[in-house]
Design a protein around this motif. Structure first.
Motif, PDB file in Angstrom:
ATOM      1  N   CYS A   1      37.076   9.777 115.069  1.00  0.00           N
ATOM      2  CA  CYS A   1      36.815   8.548 114.317  1.00  0.00           C
ATOM      3  C   CYS A   1      38.086   7.699 114.206  1.00  0.00           C
ATOM      4  N   LEU A   2      39.218   8.327 113.957  1.00  0.00           N
ATOM      5  CA  LEU A   2      40.481   7.599 113.853  1.00  0.00           C
ATOM      6  C   LEU A   2      40.853   6.975 115.198  1.00  0.00           C
ATOM      7  N   PHE A   3      40.679   7.718 116.283  1.00  0.00           N
ATOM      8  CA  PHE A   3      40.992   7.206 117.607  1.00  0.00           C
ATOM      9  C   PHE A   3      40.099   6.021 117.962  1.00  0.00           C
ATOM     10  N   LEU A   4      38.797   6.125 117.656  1.00  0.00           N
ATOM     11  CA  LEU A   4      37.881   5.028 117.980  1.00  0.00           C
ATOM     12  C   LEU A   4      38.077   3.826 117.056  1.00  0.00           C
ATOM     13  N   GLY A   5      38.673   4.027 115.900  1.00  0.00           N
ATOM     14  CA  GLY A   5      38.930   2.922 114.988  1.00  0.00           C
ATOM     15  C   GLY A   5      40.231   2.200 115.252  1.00  0.00           C
ATOM     16  N   MET A   6      41.077   2.720 116.146  1.00  0.00           N
ATOM     17  CA  MET A   6      42.371   2.089 116.430  1.00  0.00           C
ATOM     18  C   MET A   6      42.244   0.647 116.938  1.00  0.00           C
ATOM     19  N   PRO A   7      41.269   0.297 117.788  1.00  0.00           N
ATOM     20  CA  PRO A   7      41.158  -1.110 118.188  1.00  0.00           C
ATOM     21  C   PRO A   7      40.882  -2.048 117.020  1.00  0.00           C
ATOM     22  N   LEU A   8      40.280  -1.558 115.956  1.00  0.00           N
ATOM     23  CA  LEU A   8      40.010  -2.394 114.787  1.00  0.00           C
ATOM     24  C   LEU A   8      41.203  -2.442 113.838  1.00  0.00           C
ATOM     25  N   THR A   9      42.097  -1.480 113.941  1.00  0.00           N
ATOM     26  CA  THR A   9      43.239  -1.409 113.044  1.00  0.00           C
ATOM     27  C   THR A   9      44.190  -2.580 113.237  1.00  0.00           C
ATOM     28  N   GLY A  10      44.437  -2.946 114.497  1.00  0.00           N
ATOM     29  CA  GLY A  10      45.371  -4.041 114.783  1.00  0.00           C
ATOM     30  C   GLY A  10      44.942  -5.376 114.188  1.00  0.00           C
ATOM     31  N   PRO A  11      43.705  -5.841 114.448  1.00  0.00           N
ATOM     32  CA  PRO A  11      43.295  -7.123 113.848  1.00  0.00           C
ATOM     33  C   PRO A  11      43.288  -7.095 112.318  1.00  0.00           C
ATOM     34  N   TRP A  12      42.879  -5.991 111.715  1.00  0.00           N
ATOM     35  CA  TRP A  12      42.847  -5.927 110.251  1.00  0.00           C
ATOM     36  C   TRP A  12      44.268  -5.919 109.683  1.00  0.00           C
ATOM     37  N   ALA A  13      45.183  -5.208 110.350  1.00  0.00           N
ATOM     38  CA  ALA A  13      46.589  -5.215 109.915  1.00  0.00           C
ATOM     39  C   ALA A  13      47.181  -6.619 110.058  1.00  0.00           C
TER      40      ALA A  13
ATOM     41  N   VAL B   1      29.709   5.443 112.099  1.00  0.00           N
ATOM     42  CA  VAL B   1      30.248   4.076 112.091  1.00  0.00           C
ATOM     43  C   VAL B   1      30.971   3.797 110.777  1.00  0.00           C
ATOM     44  N   ALA B   2      30.404   4.239 109.670  1.00  0.00           N
ATOM     45  CA  ALA B   2      31.060   4.022 108.373  1.00  0.00           C
ATOM     46  C   ALA B   2      32.400   4.756 108.321  1.00  0.00           C
ATOM     47  N   ARG B   3      32.471   5.968 108.876  1.00  0.00           N
ATOM     48  CA  ARG B   3      33.736   6.713 108.876  1.00  0.00           C
ATOM     49  C   ARG B   3      34.765   6.036 109.786  1.00  0.00           C
ATOM     50  N   VAL B   4      34.323   5.514 110.944  1.00  0.00           N
ATOM     51  CA  VAL B   4      35.248   4.815 111.847  1.00  0.00           C
ATOM     52  C   VAL B   4      35.825   3.582 111.158  1.00  0.00           C
ATOM     53  N   LEU B   5      34.963   2.792 110.500  1.00  0.00           N
ATOM     54  CA  LEU B   5      35.442   1.586 109.819  1.00  0.00           C
ATOM     55  C   LEU B   5      36.368   1.932 108.657  1.00  0.00           C
ATOM     56  N   LEU B   6      36.026   2.985 107.906  1.00  0.00           N
ATOM     57  CA  LEU B   6      36.871   3.386 106.785  1.00  0.00           C
ATOM     58  C   LEU B   6      38.254   3.826 107.267  1.00  0.00           C
TER      59      LEU B   6
ATOM     60  N   ALA C   1      39.743   3.025 110.047  1.00  0.00           N
ATOM     61  CA  ALA C   1      40.458   1.867 110.596  1.00  0.00           C
ATOM     62  C   ALA C   1      41.067   1.042 109.471  1.00  0.00           C
ATOM     63  N   ALA C   2      40.311   0.820 108.396  1.00  0.00           N
ATOM     64  CA  ALA C   2      40.832   0.029 107.272  1.00  0.00           C
ATOM     65  C   ALA C   2      41.968   0.772 106.559  1.00  0.00           C
ATOM     66  N   VAL C   3      41.825   2.071 106.405  1.00  0.00           N
ATOM     67  CA  VAL C   3      42.889   2.859 105.754  1.00  0.00           C
ATOM     68  C   VAL C   3      44.164   2.816 106.592  1.00  0.00           C
ATOM     69  N   THR C   4      44.025   2.979 107.895  1.00  0.00           N
ATOM     70  CA  THR C   4      45.196   2.973 108.775  1.00  0.00           C
ATOM     71  C   THR C   4      45.893   1.616 108.749  1.00  0.00           C
ATOM     72  N   ALA C   5      45.111   0.536 108.807  1.00  0.00           N
ATOM     73  CA  ALA C   5      45.712  -0.803 108.773  1.00  0.00           C
ATOM     74  C   ALA C   5      46.424  -1.040 107.448  1.00  0.00           C
ATOM     75  N   THR C   6      45.832  -0.614 106.373  1.00  0.00           N
ATOM     76  CA  THR C   6      46.458  -0.806 105.056  1.00  0.00           C
ATOM     77  C   THR C   6      47.743   0.004 104.948  1.00  0.00           C
ATOM     78  N   VAL C   7      47.704   1.257 105.395  1.00  0.00           N
ATOM     79  CA  VAL C   7      48.884   2.122 105.302  1.00  0.00           C
ATOM     80  C   VAL C   7      50.011   1.600 106.185  1.00  0.00           C
ATOM     81  N   LEU C   8      49.686   1.044 107.334  1.00  0.00           N
ATOM     82  CA  LEU C   8      50.731   0.543 108.233  1.00  0.00           C
ATOM     83  C   LEU C   8      51.295  -0.809 107.801  1.00  0.00           C
ATOM     84  N   THR C   9      50.564  -1.559 106.980  1.00  0.00           N
ATOM     85  CA  THR C   9      50.985  -2.921 106.662  1.00  0.00           C
ATOM     86  C   THR C   9      51.598  -3.062 105.271  1.00  0.00           C
TER      87      THR C   9
END
Length: 183
Positions: free
Chosen positions: A88-100, A153-158, A160-168
């Motif tokens: 889920c984390l790997f598949l959410g990486m493409p969404l992490t960049g735009p959200w960050a 899908v909900a886990r992938v989105l969650l 991705a949002a957590v990763t973007a928040t933690v990185l930013t």
């Protein structure tokens, strides 16, 4: 309805008392009903009650039996499924960049608090959705795919949002808290 006009039989002048209504003659009193039963003097007497002596003995134990212990639920770390979460984390990486990028722009152009609000509101909504869909998938029939797909899908989105928040946001918040200067 008839088409015949109504013709009065008597005209009573104004102010005159109304005549007494005509009532049918009174009926003669009804004859008393015949005695029942015709040969006896009434219903028979009930039989005398039968006395039954009953003794009840109740033994109350000093201690009640304890109910069986429920099976212990598995701990959260045994239900964690690291492989599933890694996918889920790997598949959410493409969404992490735009959200960050969105969070970074809000942090730079508006305020750090606004960026935290912008990050935490979707995180709370996604965490709630992830919990709801995960429980729905756990309770669904094993042959149904849609509850499992929704939970995935909900886990992938969650994640991705957590990763973007933690990185930013945390590093910028720490720099701002320690120095008072916006990075």
């Amino acid at each position: 309805m008839t088409d015949k006009p109504i013709t009065p039989t008597r005209i009573i002048p104004a102010g005159a008392p109304l005549p007494a209504p005509v009532s049918p003659p009174p009926k003669p009193p009804a004859a008393p009903p015949p005695a029942w039963p015709p040969l006896g003097s009434g219903p028979p007497e009930p039989p005398p009650p039968i006395v039954v002596h009953t003794h009840v003995t109740v033994d109350i134990p000093d201690h009640l039996p304890t109910p069986p212990e429920p099976e212990p639920r598995p701990r959260w770390w045994s239900r964690f499924r690291p492989g599933y979460n890694a996918v889920c984390l790997f598949l959410g990486m493409p969404l992490t960049g735009p959200w960050a990028w969105v969070l970074d722009n809000v942090r730079d152009e508006e305020s750090l608090a606004g960026a935290w609000v912008m990050a935490l509101v979707p995180l709370l909504v996604l965490a709630f959705a992830d919990n709801v869909y995960r429980i729905a998938a756990a309770g669904a029939h094993p042959d149904l795919w849609m509850p499992k797909i929704r939970a995935f899908v909900a886990r992938v989105l969650l994640l991705a949002a957590v990763t973007a928040t933690v990185l930013t946001l945390p590093i910028a918040s720490l720099v701002y808290a320690l120095t008072g200067v916006r990075p």
